[in-house]
Every structure is written in C-alpha cells, then in structure tokens.
Design a protein around this motif. Structure first.
Motif, PDB file in Angstrom:
ATOM      1  N   ILE A 198      -2.209  -8.968   2.813  1.00 34.06           N
ATOM      2  CA  ILE A 198      -1.153  -9.751   3.150  1.00 34.06           C
ATOM      3  C   ILE A 198      -0.607  -9.565   4.354  1.00 34.06           C
ATOM      4  CG2 ILE A 198       1.336  -9.665   2.252  1.00 34.06           C
ATOM      5  CD1 ILE A 198       0.198  -9.089  -0.505  1.00 34.06           C
ATOM      6  N   LEU A 199      -0.949  -8.222   4.975  1.00 29.93           N
ATOM      7  CA  LEU A 199      -0.204  -7.868   6.298  1.00 29.93           C
ATOM      8  C   LEU A 199      -1.132  -8.516   7.336  1.00 29.93           C
ATOM      9  CD1 LEU A 199       1.427  -6.224   8.433  1.00 29.93           C
ATOM     10  CD2 LEU A 199      -0.119  -4.395   8.119  1.00 29.93           C
ATOM     11  N   TYR A 209      10.068  -8.068  -3.217  1.00 30.77           N
ATOM     12  CA  TYR A 209       8.952  -7.190  -2.993  1.00 30.77           C
ATOM     13  C   TYR A 209       9.550  -6.324  -1.808  1.00 30.77           C
ATOM     14  CZ  TYR A 209       5.166  -9.080  -5.494  1.00 30.77           C
ATOM     15  OH  TYR A 209       4.271  -9.021  -6.811  1.00 30.77           O
ATOM     16  N   TYR A 210      10.671  -6.492  -1.166  1.00 29.53           N
ATOM     17  CA  TYR A 210      11.218  -5.961  -0.146  1.00 29.53           C
ATOM     18  C   TYR A 210      12.454  -5.178  -0.540  1.00 29.53           C
ATOM     19  CZ  TYR A 210       7.906  -8.378   2.774  1.00 29.53           C
ATOM     20  OH  TYR A 210       6.939  -8.982   3.352  1.00 29.53           O
ATOM     21  N   THR A 211      13.004  -3.922   0.087  1.00 28.48           N
ATOM     22  CA  THR A 211      14.172  -3.377  -0.551  1.00 28.48           C
ATOM     23  C   THR A 211      15.394  -4.117  -0.363  1.00 28.48           C
ATOM     24  OG1 THR A 211      13.273  -1.019   0.214  1.00 28.48           O
ATOM     25  CG2 THR A 211      15.614  -1.306  -0.061  1.00 28.48           C
ATOM     26  N   HIS A 212      16.162  -4.458  -1.215  1.00 30.86           N
ATOM     27  CA  HIS A 212      17.375  -5.061  -1.546  1.00 30.86           C
ATOM     28  C   HIS A 212      18.141  -4.123  -2.347  1.00 30.86           C
ATOM     29  CE1 HIS A 212      14.699  -6.144  -4.823  1.00 30.86           C
ATOM     30  NE2 HIS A 212      16.130  -6.586  -5.334  1.00 30.86           N
ATOM     31  N   SER A 263       9.471  -3.759   5.174  1.00 32.59           N
ATOM     32  CA  SER A 263       8.542  -4.079   6.135  1.00 32.59           C
ATOM     33  C   SER A 263       7.040  -3.861   5.488  1.00 32.59           C
ATOM     34  CB  SER A 263       8.256  -3.901   7.715  1.00 32.59           C
ATOM     35  OG  SER A 263       7.894  -2.518   7.683  1.00 32.59           O
ATOM     36  N   LEU A 264       6.185  -4.738   5.600  1.00 30.50           N
ATOM     37  CA  LEU A 264       4.914  -4.520   4.998  1.00 30.50           C
ATOM     38  C   LEU A 264       4.251  -3.125   5.307  1.00 30.50           C
ATOM     39  CD1 LEU A 264       3.215  -8.098   5.573  1.00 30.50           C
ATOM     40  CD2 LEU A 264       3.838  -7.068   3.440  1.00 30.50           C
ATOM     41  N   GLU A 266       6.005  -0.589   6.077  1.00 30.38           N
ATOM     42  CA  GLU A 266       6.578   0.571   5.395  1.00 30.38           C
ATOM     43  C   GLU A 266       6.096   0.533   3.861  1.00 30.38           C
ATOM     44  OE1 GLU A 266      10.646   0.803   7.856  1.00 30.38           O
ATOM     45  OE2 GLU A 266      10.581  -0.573   6.175  1.00 30.38           O
ATOM     46  N   ILE A 267       5.830  -0.796   3.272  1.00 28.33           N
ATOM     47  CA  ILE A 267       5.456  -0.750   2.010  1.00 28.33           C
ATOM     48  C   ILE A 267       3.841   0.064   1.756  1.00 28.33           C
ATOM     49  CG2 ILE A 267       4.560  -2.205   0.050  1.00 28.33           C
ATOM     50  CD1 ILE A 267       6.594  -4.184   0.951  1.00 28.33           C
ATOM     51  N   ILE A 268       3.073  -0.531   2.644  1.00 25.43           N
ATOM     52  CA  ILE A 268       1.792   0.288   2.753  1.00 25.43           C
ATOM     53  C   ILE A 268       1.819   1.689   2.757  1.00 25.43           C
ATOM     54  CG2 ILE A 268      -0.456   0.365   4.102  1.00 25.43           C
ATOM     55  CD1 ILE A 268      -0.188  -2.578   4.611  1.00 25.43           C
ATOM     56  N   SER A 269       2.700   2.217   3.797  1.00 22.20           N
ATOM     57  CA  SER A 269       2.829   3.681   3.953  1.00 22.20           C
ATOM     58  C   SER A 269       3.722   4.339   2.661  1.00 22.20           C
ATOM     59  CB  SER A 269       3.838   3.753   5.050  1.00 22.20           C
ATOM     60  OG  SER A 269       4.157   5.143   5.068  1.00 22.20           O
ATOM     61  N   GLU A 270       4.260   3.712   2.147  1.00 22.92           N
ATOM     62  CA  GLU A 270       5.171   4.177   0.837  1.00 22.92           C
ATOM     63  C   GLU A 270       3.977   4.201  -0.308  1.00 22.92           C
ATOM     64  OE1 GLU A 270       9.203   2.836  -0.552  1.00 22.92           O
ATOM     65  OE2 GLU A 270       7.836   1.852  -1.975  1.00 22.92           O
ATOM     66  N   ILE A 271       3.227   3.200  -0.334  1.00 25.66           N
ATOM     67  CA  ILE A 271       2.041   3.155  -1.584  1.00 25.66           C
ATOM     68  C   ILE A 271       1.115   4.285  -1.300  1.00 25.66           C
ATOM     69  CG2 ILE A 271       0.207   2.015  -2.560  1.00 25.66           C
ATOM     70  CD1 ILE A 271       2.186  -0.595  -1.956  1.00 25.66           C
ATOM     71  N   ALA A 272       0.597   4.403   0.140  1.00 27.37           N
ATOM     72  CA  ALA A 272      -0.171   5.516   0.327  1.00 27.37           C
ATOM     73  C   ALA A 272       0.210   6.831  -0.218  1.00 27.37           C
ATOM     74  CB  ALA A 272      -0.675   5.273   1.746  1.00 27.37           C
ATOM     75  N   GLY A 273       1.492   7.162  -0.131  1.00 25.68           N
ATOM     76  CA  GLY A 273       1.899   8.216  -0.628  1.00 25.68           C
ATOM     77  C   GLY A 273       2.513   8.591  -2.044  1.00 25.68           C
ATOM     78  N   SER A 274       2.424   7.409  -2.623  1.00 28.30           N
ATOM     79  CA  SER A 274       2.487   7.391  -3.980  1.00 28.30           C
ATOM     80  C   SER A 274       1.951   7.889  -5.143  1.00 28.30           C
ATOM     81  CB  SER A 274       2.864   5.964  -4.419  1.00 28.30           C
ATOM     82  OG  SER A 274       3.375   5.826  -5.828  1.00 28.30           O
TER      83      SER A 274
END
Length: 301
Positions: A198-199, A209-212, A263-264, A266-274
């Motif tokens: 997607i990125l 999908y983004y923070t709100h 942002s995409l 930041e989402i990727i970074s978040e998922i990598a650490g989940s």
C-alpha cells in the motif's frame, strides 16, 4: 535491503495478477468480493493493474450488513466510481425482512454470521461461478487451509479435507452445475506485505485506518466504537480516545486499536512491534475455537 523488499513485493504482485488473469480466462461469471477493508482494496488495485487499460472484467460484490462504518460505504462508492467498476450490493437487512435470516438479540448480537446467507443468495441470483476474495493464510488458522482455487459445492459449502492439489501454478477450475469457486490471489501475502505494498503503490485508504478521535467503550478487553449498532451495558462508559482500525468489518465485531499512527510509515512501524494478531480484536473469531472454520464450511468468506 530496500531492493530485496521491492523484489519480494513484485513477486507477490506478479503471482496475484497471474491468478486474477487465470480467473478471467477459466470462469464465465467471476466476481470480486469487496468489503472496504485494506485487503479487498489491494485486490481492487491488483485487478486494475492486471487488466489495464481495459476495465476490470468482473463486478464488485459487497455484502452490506447495514452495520458498516459510514466511512467504509463512502470510500466504497468513491473507489467504484474512480475505477469505472460495476457494484452489486447484497443486503443483510433485506435478508432479515424476507425471513431468510433472523436477527441476533442481546449485547453481543452481530450480523456478521448472517452475511453467509446473503452472500450465497447473491452469488446464486447473479449466477457467479467464482468469487475472488482478499483472505490471506497468515490471518487465521482456518484460512491457512485454503487453496488459491477453493472449491465450493452446490450448497456453497467448503470441505477443508477435500481440496485439489495446486502444483507448478496449475489451477483446476472445473466444477459441476451449481458449484462455484472462491479464489484467493493474495493468500501468500502477510499483513506486513499488504501494508508495505500500500505504501509502495501509494494506495488511498479509508480514514478509519489512521488515528482519529472517536467515542468508544471497552468490553472484554477490546475497544469498540460507541455507535447505535452496538447496545451498551449500563456499566460500559463512553470515552473519547485516539484510535484506528487495524482490520475493518461489521461495526459490532470490529475492535479498535489505541494508536498515534497518522501515516503508512507509522502504521508499518506500529505493526512491526505489535504482539497482537491482526484479527485479535475481532469478536466473531472468538465465539468458539473453530469459529472461522465453522463459518467457512457454511459458505462464509
């Protein structure tokens, strides 16, 4: 390393596009199941690339529970219009009115399971012989059992113990009258692959999908949107929190994630650490140990 990542994504893309073109060649009336979630959005993008500059040669099918996020429906209509695609909507509300299914009652009621009947009715009404879906093997153990070409009998049912071999990228789409196939072109992708793709492709996603900021409440360790589709217990207090969706489905079973990812990247970074799986917040998967497999055997996505 970056070159290796791009090569990996291009290999996955090529495999998926090959399968999409195989479906167009082997079946008379295929369709693409579209939920408005990121996986079905990637599927739509792949279909666009597979057949460009021609239009996508099969319609999108959305099974509308009547309990969708408003943002999902808005995005769906905008995407279909942008791609020049045909949209067919199967309505769970209509299935309830016709007595085909019966509404669940109680605090944990959901229309998610009711989608199966509406889906099978829609496939039969339009005589679709193949339905493309965005399921991936890494999502859930039942989905890991699926082939790329997954046979369904005349009742729309799936037998995980009776599947066809798929060797050397040869796919067998032969079937009897009344039977159909579910096709999963992105089976070999992971959640991280999807987000990186997607990125890389700069694919637009629903704002969910983004923070709100959203009014939410907590139940059994999960966070849900405080909307009328979900009746709340007197003890469940509404709070304003910063959240986002990691996966999108029916409002009643879609758990939200506390997040600051805007942002995409930041989402990727978040998922990598989940340490929580993608469907960890989906209550429909937690109804029993074999919840997904039972639904799939009955004809679910």
């Amino acid at each position: 390393m970056e070159h290796q990542k791009l090569t990996h994504l291009k290999d996955l893309e090529a495999e998926s596009i090959y399968i999409l073109r195989e479906v167009a060649a082997q079946f008379e009336r295929p369709s693409l199941l579209f939920s408005g979630g990121k996986d079905s959005i990637v599927m739509a993008h792949l279909a666009y690339k597979a057949f460009y500059p021609a239009k996508i040669p099969f319609p999108f099918v959305h099974i509308d529970t009547g309990h969708n996020f408003e943002e999902t429906i808005t995005y769906r209509d905008e995407l279909v219009n942008r791609l020049g695609a045909t949209l067919i909507v199967g309505s769970v509300e209509e299935s309830i009115r016709q007595g085909r299914v019966f509404e669940e009652k109680g605090y944990s009621a959901s229309r998610n399971k009711l989608q199966t009947t509406t889906l099978l009715d829609t496939l039969e009404e339009h005589q679709f012989d193949a339905a493309l879906g965005g399921a991936r093997r890494d999502e859930e153990k039942a989905r890991a059992k699926e082939r790329f070409f997954s046979h369904r009998d005349e009742f729309g049912q799936w037998d995980p113990k009776n599947q066809r071999p798929e060797l050397w990228n040869i796919f067998n789409g032969k079937k009897r009258e009344g039977e159909h196939f579910r096709i999963f072109p992105i089976s070999n992708w992971t959640e991280m692959d999807v987000w990186q793709y997607i990125l890389h492709e700069n694919i637009v996603l629903p704002s969910l999908y983004y923070t709100h900021e959203r009014e939410v409440f907590e139940r059994d360790g999960s966070i849900y949107a405080a909307l009328s589709a979900i009746p709340r217990k007197p003890t469940e207090k509404v709070k304003l929190r910063r959240v986002r969706c990691r996966t999108i489905g029916d409002i009643t079973c879609t758990g939200l994630t506390l997040s600051a990812a805007n942002s995409l990247e930041e989402i990727i970074s978040e998922i990598a650490g989940s340490r929580v799986t993608e469907r960890g917040g989906r209550t429909d998967d937690r109804r029993s140990e074999a919840a997904m497999e039972d639904r799939k055997k009955a004809g679910y996505f």
